[in-house]
Design an enzyme around this catalytic site. Structure first.
Site, PDB file in Angstrom:
ATOM      1  N   PHE A   1     -15.859   3.826   1.481  1.00  0.00           N
ATOM      2  CA  PHE A   1     -14.596   3.428   1.979  1.00  0.00           C
ATOM      3  C   PHE A   1     -14.840   2.725   3.132  1.00  0.00           C
ATOM      4  O   PHE A   1     -15.515   2.943   4.196  1.00  0.00           O
ATOM      5  CB  PHE A   1     -13.769   4.701   2.218  1.00  0.00           C
TER       6      PHE A   1
ATOM      7  N   ARG B   1      -6.220  -1.128  10.972  1.00  0.00           N
ATOM      8  CA  ARG B   1      -6.058  -2.534  10.633  1.00  0.00           C
ATOM      9  C   ARG B   1      -6.282  -3.468  11.602  1.00  0.00           C
ATOM     10  O   ARG B   1      -6.735  -4.761  11.260  1.00  0.00           O
ATOM     11  CB  ARG B   1      -4.383  -2.613  10.010  1.00  0.00           C
TER      12      ARG B   1
ATOM     13  N   LYS C   1     -16.073  -3.999  -4.879  1.00  0.00           N
ATOM     14  CA  LYS C   1     -17.182  -2.846  -4.833  1.00  0.00           C
ATOM     15  C   LYS C   1     -17.368  -2.860  -6.402  1.00  0.00           C
ATOM     16  O   LYS C   1     -16.833  -2.132  -7.275  1.00  0.00           O
ATOM     17  CB  LYS C   1     -16.428  -1.310  -4.485  1.00  0.00           C
TER      18      LYS C   1
ATOM     19  N   ASP D   1      -6.991  -0.045   6.313  1.00  0.00           N
ATOM     20  CA  ASP D   1      -6.373   0.971   6.815  1.00  0.00           C
ATOM     21  C   ASP D   1      -6.966   2.268   6.399  1.00  0.00           C
ATOM     22  O   ASP D   1      -7.512   2.365   5.169  1.00  0.00           O
ATOM     23  CB  ASP D   1      -4.998   1.128   7.039  1.00  0.00           C
TER      24      ASP D   1
ATOM     25  N   LYS E   1      -0.608  -4.753   2.375  1.00  0.00           N
ATOM     26  CA  LYS E   1      -0.644  -5.176   3.937  1.00  0.00           C
ATOM     27  C   LYS E   1      -1.927  -5.730   4.154  1.00  0.00           C
ATOM     28  O   LYS E   1      -2.209  -6.206   5.043  1.00  0.00           O
ATOM     29  CB  LYS E   1      -0.197  -3.975   4.797  1.00  0.00           C
ATOM     30  N   GLY E   2      -2.970  -5.081   3.579  1.00  0.00           N
ATOM     31  CA  GLY E   2      -4.423  -5.198   3.685  1.00  0.00           C
ATOM     32  C   GLY E   2      -5.008  -6.656   3.743  1.00  0.00           C
ATOM     33  O   GLY E   2      -5.841  -6.668   4.525  1.00  0.00           O
TER      34      GLY E   2
ATOM     35  N   ASP F   1     -11.395  -2.636  -5.830  1.00  0.00           N
ATOM     36  CA  ASP F   1     -12.362  -1.447  -5.811  1.00  0.00           C
ATOM     37  C   ASP F   1     -12.364  -0.999  -7.348  1.00  0.00           C
ATOM     38  O   ASP F   1     -13.144  -1.494  -8.243  1.00  0.00           O
ATOM     39  CB  ASP F   1     -11.283  -0.233  -5.130  1.00  0.00           C
TER      40      ASP F   1
HETATM   41  P1  XMP Z   1      -8.101  -1.052  -6.749  1.00  0.00           P
HETATM   42  O1  XMP Z   1      -8.795   0.162  -6.837  1.00  0.00           O
HETATM   43  O2  XMP Z   1      -6.725  -1.018  -7.438  1.00  0.00           O
HETATM   44  O3  XMP Z   1      -7.805  -1.005  -5.219  1.00  0.00           O
HETATM   45  O4  XMP Z   1      -8.842  -2.181  -7.084  1.00  0.00           O
HETATM   46  C1  XMP Z   1      -7.209  -2.036  -4.572  1.00  0.00           C
HETATM   47  C2  XMP Z   1      -6.515  -1.633  -3.428  1.00  0.00           C
HETATM   48  O5  XMP Z   1      -6.995  -0.148  -2.914  1.00  0.00           O
HETATM   49  C3  XMP Z   1      -7.079  -0.385  -1.246  1.00  0.00           C
HETATM   50  N1  XMP Z   1      -8.423   0.079  -1.239  1.00  0.00           N
HETATM   51  C4  XMP Z   1      -9.023   0.227  -0.049  1.00  0.00           C
HETATM   52  N2  XMP Z   1      -8.397   0.202   1.066  1.00  0.00           N
HETATM   53  N3  XMP Z   1     -10.342   0.875   2.194  1.00  0.00           N
HETATM   54  C5  XMP Z   1      -9.194   0.622   2.163  1.00  0.00           C
HETATM   55  O6  XMP Z   1      -8.693   0.486   3.346  1.00  0.00           O
HETATM   56  C6  XMP Z   1     -11.008   0.772   0.886  1.00  0.00           C
HETATM   57  O7  XMP Z   1     -12.404   1.171   0.913  1.00  0.00           O
HETATM   58  C7  XMP Z   1     -10.396   0.547  -0.057  1.00  0.00           C
HETATM   59  N4  XMP Z   1     -10.614   0.533  -1.365  1.00  0.00           N
HETATM   60  C8  XMP Z   1      -9.516   0.044  -2.072  1.00  0.00           C
HETATM   61  C9  XMP Z   1      -6.693  -1.689  -0.987  1.00  0.00           C
HETATM   62  O8  XMP Z   1      -5.527  -1.764  -0.691  1.00  0.00           O
HETATM   63  C10 XMP Z   1      -6.870  -2.435  -2.338  1.00  0.00           C
HETATM   64  O9  XMP Z   1      -6.047  -3.650  -2.227  1.00  0.00           O
HETATM   65 MG    MG Z   2      -4.662  -4.070  -0.911  1.00  0.00          MG
END
Ligand code: XMP
Ligand code: MG
Length: 195
Positions: free
Chosen positions: A170, A183, A148, A177, A60-61, A120
């Site tokens: 974070f 969001r 990140k 979210d 959803k992000g 991330d």
């Molecule tokens: P990865 O670790 O797989 O992460 O690259 C990707 C998904 O994890 C969520 N994500 C976050 N959501 N704040 C958030 O609200 C954060 O700091 C954060 N870091 C990772 C996000 O859904 C991303 O698509």
């Molecule tokens: Mg995401």
């Protein structure tokens, strides 16, 4: 949800946000975000002249980011959605679940612009990109609003455009979210230091 689980100071330039048990402070303002989104839109216009790309939005992000980004794209375009899940609270579980994906007919032979909110550890894209490639799009352009780099565990991940590289903290807001909340803000906020 009780009435105390989401508190903000007022207005679009609010400086802090209370979500559930955590306090978040302003990190990227609406003005900074919108300026960068417009730049990313210009890059996509330049790289996709004469094509009709599919904006593939990672739910959803990336919902808010994608809706702003698409408004900067001048040519014809379509939209579709993919939904993965890997986060629990403020940490990645590193287990990626695919909850929704486009049909092959939506992406096969198409120029896909994959729109992600934040990269991330990189496990989500590392898991999903081969699945997308198996549907044989003509091209894939990965656009992430945030990255990140210090958290990346998939160093070979190719991101075409990143809005902002941020420290390993974070963040919430503008689509992102904390346990479902936060969001619907125009700015991005980060966890307050002592938390
Ligand atoms: P990865 O670790 O797989 O992460 O690259 C990707 C998904 O994890 C969520 N994500 C976050 N959501 N704040 C958030 O609200 C954060 O700091 C954060 N870091 C990772 C996000 O859904 C991303 O698509
Ligand atoms: Mg995401």
């Amino acid at each position: 949800m009780d009435n105390d689980s989401l508190q903000e100071d007022s207005g679009p330039r609010r400086q802090w946000l209370q979500l559930h048990d955590k306090t978040f402070v302003l990190y990227l303002s609406e003005t900074e975000i919108q300026a960068r989104v417009a730049e990313l839109g210009r890059l996509l216009n330049a790289s996709h002249v004469g094509t009709c790309p599919v904006f593939l939005v990672m739910l959803k992000g990336a919902l808010l980011f994608a809706s702003d980004l698409m408004r900067h794209f001048d040519g014809p375009a379509e939209v579709s959605f993919v939904r993965t899940q890997s986060y629990c609270g403020t940490e990645s579980t590193r287990q990626v679940q695919l909850l929704l994906e486009p049909s092959s007919s939506e992406v096969c032979n198409r120029d896909v612009i994959l729109v992600e909110d934040i990269v991330d550890t990189g496990h989500t894209l590392h898991h999903y990109l081969p699945i997308l490639k198996s549907q044989q799009p003509n091209s894939i352009t990965v656009v992430a609003l945030l990255s990140k780099p210090d958290m990346l565990e998939q160093p070979n991940l190719a991101l075409d455009h990143v809005g902002f590289s941020i420290p390993p903290k974070f963040v919430v807001g503008y689509g992102l979210d904390y346990n479902g909340l936060g969001r619907n803000t125009r700015s991005i906020y980060t966890l307050k230091e002592e938390e």
